[in-house]
Scaffold this motif. Structure first.
Motif, mmCIF file in Angstrom:
data_model
loop_
_atom_site.group_PDB
_atom_site.id
_atom_site.type_symbol
_atom_site.label_atom_id
_atom_site.label_comp_id
_atom_site.label_asym_id
_atom_site.label_seq_id
_atom_site.Cartn_x
_atom_site.Cartn_y
_atom_site.Cartn_z
ATOM 1 N N ASP A 1 11.142 35.058 -7.522
ATOM 2 C CA ASP A 1 9.987 35.137 -8.413
ATOM 3 C C ASP A 1 10.403 34.862 -9.855
ATOM 4 O O ASP A 1 9.674 34.186 -10.605
ATOM 5 N N PHE A 2 11.576 35.365 -10.248
ATOM 6 C CA PHE A 2 12.065 35.098 -11.602
ATOM 7 C C PHE A 2 12.330 33.612 -11.803
ATOM 8 O O PHE A 2 11.966 33.035 -12.845
ATOM 9 N N ALA A 3 12.942 32.970 -10.816
ATOM 10 C CA ALA A 3 13.186 31.527 -10.926
ATOM 11 C C ALA A 3 11.880 30.747 -10.983
ATOM 12 O O ALA A 3 11.764 29.758 -11.740
ATOM 13 N N ALA A 4 10.884 31.180 -10.198
ATOM 14 C CA ALA A 4 9.594 30.485 -10.216
ATOM 15 C C ALA A 4 8.908 30.637 -11.569
ATOM 16 O O ALA A 4 8.287 29.682 -12.075
ATOM 17 N N ARG A 5 9.011 31.812 -12.167
ATOM 18 C CA ARG A 5 8.401 32.018 -13.483
ATOM 19 C C ARG A 5 9.077 31.154 -14.555
ATOM 20 O O ARG A 5 8.406 30.597 -15.434
ATOM 21 N N THR B 1 6.625 21.869 -12.353
ATOM 22 C CA THR B 1 5.602 21.216 -11.520
ATOM 23 C C THR B 1 4.978 20.032 -12.258
ATOM 24 O O THR B 1 4.783 18.935 -11.687
ATOM 25 N N ALA B 2 4.666 20.243 -13.505
ATOM 26 C CA ALA B 2 4.087 19.146 -14.288
ATOM 27 C C ALA B 2 5.085 18.007 -14.448
ATOM 28 O O ALA B 2 4.704 16.816 -14.415
ATOM 29 N N ALA B 3 6.355 18.351 -14.590
ATOM 30 C CA ALA B 3 7.365 17.303 -14.714
ATOM 31 C C ALA B 3 7.486 16.519 -13.419
ATOM 32 O O ALA B 3 7.661 15.279 -13.443
ATOM 33 N N GLY B 4 7.376 17.172 -12.284
ATOM 34 C CA GLY B 4 7.420 16.453 -11.012
ATOM 35 C C GLY B 4 6.224 15.541 -10.834
ATOM 36 O O GLY B 4 6.370 14.402 -10.354
ATOM 37 N N ASP B 5 5.050 16.033 -11.225
ATOM 38 C CA ASP B 5 3.855 15.182 -11.132
ATOM 39 C C ASP B 5 3.966 13.974 -12.061
ATOM 40 O O ASP B 5 3.555 12.845 -11.705
ATOM 41 N N ALA B 6 4.517 14.235 -13.246
ATOM 42 C CA ALA B 6 4.687 13.123 -14.184
ATOM 43 C C ALA B 6 5.670 12.102 -13.639
ATOM 44 O O ALA B 6 5.472 10.878 -13.799
ATOM 45 N N ALA B 7 6.718 12.541 -13.001
ATOM 46 C CA ALA B 7 7.683 11.612 -12.415
ATOM 47 C C ALA B 7 7.043 10.808 -11.299
ATOM 48 O O ALA B 7 7.304 9.598 -11.149
ATOM 49 N N GLU B 8 6.194 11.483 -10.505
ATOM 50 C CA GLU B 8 5.520 10.756 -9.419
ATOM 51 C C GLU B 8 4.564 9.707 -9.968
ATOM 52 O O GLU B 8 4.512 8.556 -9.480
ATOM 53 N N ARG B 9 3.822 10.080 -10.998
ATOM 54 C CA ARG B 9 2.908 9.108 -11.600
ATOM 55 C C ARG B 9 3.668 7.955 -12.237
ATOM 56 O O ARG B 9 3.235 6.790 -12.195
ATOM 57 N N ALA B 10 4.797 8.263 -12.831
ATOM 58 C CA ALA B 10 5.596 7.196 -13.439
ATOM 59 C C ALA B 10 6.092 6.223 -12.385
ATOM 60 O O ALA B 10 6.120 4.997 -12.607
ATOM 61 N N TRP B 11 6.466 6.747 -11.246
ATOM 62 C CA TRP B 11 6.942 5.852 -10.179
ATOM 63 C C TRP B 11 5.804 4.961 -9.691
ATOM 64 O O TRP B 11 5.978 3.752 -9.482
ATOM 65 N N LEU B 12 4.634 5.564 -9.501
ATOM 66 C CA LEU B 12 3.483 4.775 -9.047
ATOM 67 C C LEU B 12 3.066 3.749 -10.094
ATOM 68 O O LEU B 12 2.685 2.607 -9.759
ATOM 69 N N ARG B 13 3.114 4.148 -11.345
ATOM 70 C CA ARG B 13 2.748 3.208 -12.403
ATOM 71 C C ARG B 13 3.717 2.033 -12.443
ATOM 72 O O ARG B 13 3.319 0.874 -12.628
ATOM 73 N N ARG C 1 12.612 19.575 -8.438
ATOM 74 C CA ARG C 1 13.700 20.405 -7.907
ATOM 75 C C ARG C 1 14.857 20.504 -8.904
ATOM 76 O O ARG C 1 15.412 21.582 -9.105
ATOM 77 N N ARG C 2 15.206 19.370 -9.506
ATOM 78 C CA ARG C 2 16.289 19.406 -10.479
ATOM 79 C C ARG C 2 15.952 20.324 -11.648
ATOM 80 O O ARG C 2 16.804 21.098 -12.114
ATOM 81 N N LEU C 3 14.732 20.264 -12.100
ATOM 82 C CA LEU C 3 14.342 21.104 -13.218
ATOM 83 C C LEU C 3 14.286 22.578 -12.824
ATOM 84 O O LEU C 3 14.681 23.465 -13.597
ATOM 85 N N ARG C 4 13.785 22.844 -11.632
ATOM 86 C CA ARG C 4 13.764 24.234 -11.159
ATOM 87 C C ARG C 4 15.184 24.789 -11.019
ATOM 88 O O ARG C 4 15.451 25.933 -11.406
ATOM 89 N N GLU C 5 16.072 24.007 -10.443
ATOM 90 C CA GLU C 5 17.451 24.467 -10.282
ATOM 91 C C GLU C 5 18.123 24.681 -11.634
ATOM 92 O O GLU C 5 18.881 25.648 -11.823
ATOM 93 N N ALA C 6 17.843 23.772 -12.562
ATOM 94 C CA ALA C 6 18.433 23.940 -13.889
ATOM 95 C C ALA C 6 17.898 25.192 -14.570
ATOM 96 O O ALA C 6 18.661 25.973 -15.180
ATOM 97 N N ALA C 7 16.591 25.438 -14.473
ATOM 98 C CA ALA C 7 16.010 26.635 -15.082
ATOM 99 C C ALA C 7 16.524 27.898 -14.395
ATOM 100 O O ALA C 7 16.844 28.900 -15.054
#
Length: 693
Positions: A453-457, A465-477, A650-656
């Motif tokens: 829960d601490f890692a998720a916060r 999550t927003a960074a992952g969505d942005a990466a997905e949109r960037a790939w599609l774009r 995932r990379r950002l979550r692991e880093a955080a």
């Protein structure tokens, strides 16, 4: 004195410094009373003997000469030193003591009852002495010798006694307590650990001293008769008794054997208040190793008296509580001493004195009520073979029950275990006082759920999550740019340039985003610290929270740096293997459209022969094929784009999570580990292998 109370060691009364020096005075004990002796004054019995010596008969002189010839050699007492035989040989001294033991018993009997007992001339015969003069002279020497034995402590050569040895279990508990205090110094204040430190110091000090002696204090209230009991056990009036209150102003020590000087030094009792009892062979053997201490009244009006009682009670091996029928239920005694010392029941005697004042069965009734009060205080009673306090009734005045107490004391001292039991009880008491800062009934620690829960916060705080969505949109774009029709991309560019941002959600400033992220980080730290400290004792819960707060300092900035490094990678996303084929197909569709259009223009201009079918077909194929290729590529790009976005998240979550673990969770886990270690040590201190985990 009767033989049960012991008699003085044989000595020549004429050589005693109390008679040899005119300026010194002593006390002659006769029948339990003390008479002051000066250089120019003798007891009445001595004067009577001296007066009658001139008129005695020749037969009496001959008898006296025979007795002097058969008597043991006189001991020589040096100035300020102990009496010693002329040959200064210890075996001779012991032999003299054995040779005159029967004679001393007869002397004591005369001194107590006032009637001379028959003293046989031959140990094997029952014939009494016929010369009362000789008996009176012998009794005079005995009285003076009792005074010397009671008022002087022999100061012979240094006596060495074997130091006290603790058993393995007690040593293990003391080592655990020492380790416990060491681990807790940075987490608990010194006042909390002061009692444990005192127990360790006293255990170490007592271990260096004699293990062959047992120090027993006699304590009681004003008028309880503790000094009278002290004198009855010693066999001579040592401690002053009377109606004046308080009577005993300072502790007085009486030792039944040599080698106890260091123990008495530890109690802070000066040499002028150290005594030796009137000893007989039976009493000396029975109470060998006993050091008896008479204390002032614990309820004395003088504050310094009460302070001395408290100080000495913390140092002795055992205690005899003397109560009387009037004050045995005194609240001060029970609330200030007996109840707090309930864990010391195995080294405690509770004596109901002055039972001679109670009629009929009243003594048993009062004794039963005393047992009831002790049970309410939590004091275990040593009955039916169970360990605990010894409770008995006696009268120090009449001597009723004193012999039983002396026998119980002899057995208690002979065991040589009182000091270790006292230290063990002190360790128990110190452990129970520390229970609130070490023991807990709840399961403690940081669960995996709390960690996740601490890692998720933290991930939400950095926008994983927003960074992952942005990466997905960037790939599609990027896929749309590569595989889409050029006309559609041109249109979208034009629309973006023409339409103003009216009606759209306002873009948040960077300062607002940073403030929101900081609040989320602080909330995450507070939540994990509360979960980690749940169920812990207050000092350790506070230490866990402080460790979490220290780790949270600079955490938002560190997360920002990680987001910049581990967020969406710079540059274009990687391309799959089918991407060049899709680009080639889209380029082909565009060329078909251009070729068909040019063909039609050429026909219209008359450059080419008219034929609408082929150019129109080429243009339709290009127009339809381009969007079809773009749609197909978009469908094919969803999977790689989603995986690309998930990898970025995932990379950002692991880093955080790694940053939060290093700065917050690891310090919190270190505090929890330290608490687990001290709790295990506390379990060893209390004799428990494992506490509730």
């Amino acid at each position: 004195m009767d033989g049960s109370n012991g008699s003085a060691r044989p000595a020549d009364a004429a050589l005693s410094p109390y008679k040899a020096e005119g300026g010194r005075s002593g006390k002659a004990v006769e029948g339990g009373a003390s008479t002051p002796l000066g250089g120019g004054e003798r007891p009445a019995r001595a004067r009577a003997t001296g007066e009658s010596s001139g008129g005695r008969s020749k037969a009496a002189d001959e008898t006296h000469a025979r007795v002097r010839e058969s008597a043991p050699p006189a001991r020589v007492r040096g100035k300020g030193g102990p009496a010693r035989p002329p040959e200064t040989e210890a075996p001779a001294r012991d032999r003299d003591t054995r040779d005159t033991r029967d004679t001393r018993e007869d002397r004591d009997g005369r001194g107590k009852g006032g009637d001379s007992q028959a003293v046989p001339d031959d140990p094997g015969s029952g014939e009494p002495w016929g010369d009362g003069l000789i008996a009176r002279r012998v009794n005079e020497a005995t009285a003076a010798e009792q005074a010397v034995a009671a008022l002087e402590v022999r100061s012979g050569g240094p006596q060495t006694a074997a130091p006290l040895a603790y058993d393995g279990a007690l040593r293990s508990r003391l080592d655990a307590l020492r380790e416990l205090v060491g681990l807790s110094r940075t987490r608990l204040d010194s006042r909390t650990l002061s009692e444990a430190g005192r127990v360790l110091d006293e255990a170490a000090a007592r271990r260096r001293l004699s293990g062959q002696h047992t120090v027993v204090a006699i304590a009681g209230a004003t008028g309880s008769g503790k000094s009278q009991l002290f004198n009855a056990l010693a066999g001579v009036t040592i401690s002053e008794t009377g109606v004046r209150r308080p009577t005993t102003a300072a502790p007085i020590a009486c030792s039944w054997s040599d080698g106890a000087a260091s123990l008495i030094d530890r109690l802070g009792i000066p040499g002028r208040l150290r005594r030796r009892p009137v000893q007989s062979a039976d009493a000396e053997a029975q109470l060998r190793g006993l050091v008896l201490v008479d204390l002032p009244d614990h309820d004395s009006a003088a504050v310094q008296h009460r302070e001395q009682v408290d100080r000495v009670l913390a140092l002795v091996d055992a205690v005899i509580w003397v109560v009387d029928p009037e004050k045995y239920a005194d609240a001060m005694l029970h609330e200030r001493y007996l109840r707090p010392m309930a864990g010391h029941a195995e080294v405690m005697f509770v004596v109901l004195n002055q039972v001679d004042r109670l009629p009929g069965e009243a003594a048993e009734m009062v004794l039963d009520d005393l047992r009831r009060l002790l049970d309410e205080d939590g004091v275990a009673l040593g009955e039916y073979g169970e360990p605990g306090a010894t409770v008995l009734a006696l009268s120090a005045l009449t001597g009723d029950g004193v012999g039983e107490l002396r026998e119980l004391l002899g057995q208690f001292v002979a065991e040589r275990g009182a000091a270790a039991r006292r230290i063990a009880a002190d360790v128990d008491a110190a452990g129970w006082r520390l229970r609130s800062v070490y023991a807990t009934e709840r399961r403690t620690g940081l669960s995996e759920e709390a960690r996740d829960d601490f890692a998720a916060r933290l991930a939400d705080a950095v926008g994983a999550t927003a960074a992952g969505d942005a990466a997905e949109r960037a790939w599609l774009r990027n896929a749309n740019r590569a595989c889409g029709t050029p006309w559609l991309r041109l249109w979208r560019w034009y629309e973006d340039r023409r339409d103003p941002p009216t009606g759209r959600m306002p873009v948040r400033s960077q300062a607002d985003e940073e403030a929101t992220a900081r609040q989320r980080v602080e909330q995450a730290v507070r939540t994990v610290s509360e979960r980690a400290s749940a169920g812990l004792p207050a000092p350790w819960a506070q230490a866990v929270r402080e460790a979490a707060v220290r780790g949270a300092q600079g955490l938002p900035e560190a997360l920002d740096e990680l987001t910049a490094r581990a967020g969406v990678p710079q540059g274009r996303p990687p391309r799959p293997g089918w991407w060049p084929a899709a680009v080639l197909a889209q380029a082909s569709m565009t060329l078909l459209q251009i070729l068909g259009g040019l063909w039609l223009v050429g026909q219209i201009a008359g450059v080419m022969s008219p034929n609408l079918g082929v150019p129109v077909l080429l243009m339709v194929a290009g127009i339809i094929g381009g969007p079809l290729v773009e749609w197909s590529c978009r469908l094919a790009a969803r999977g790689p784009a989603r995986r690309y976005g998930q990898d970025a998240e995932r990379r950002l979550r692991e880093a955080a999570a790694g940053c939060g673990r290093a700065r917050v969770l690891d310090p919190v886990a270190a505090e929890l580990l330290r608490y687990r270690e001290v709790r295990e040590q506390y379990g060893r201190v209390m004799g428990v292998e494992a506490l509730v985990r």
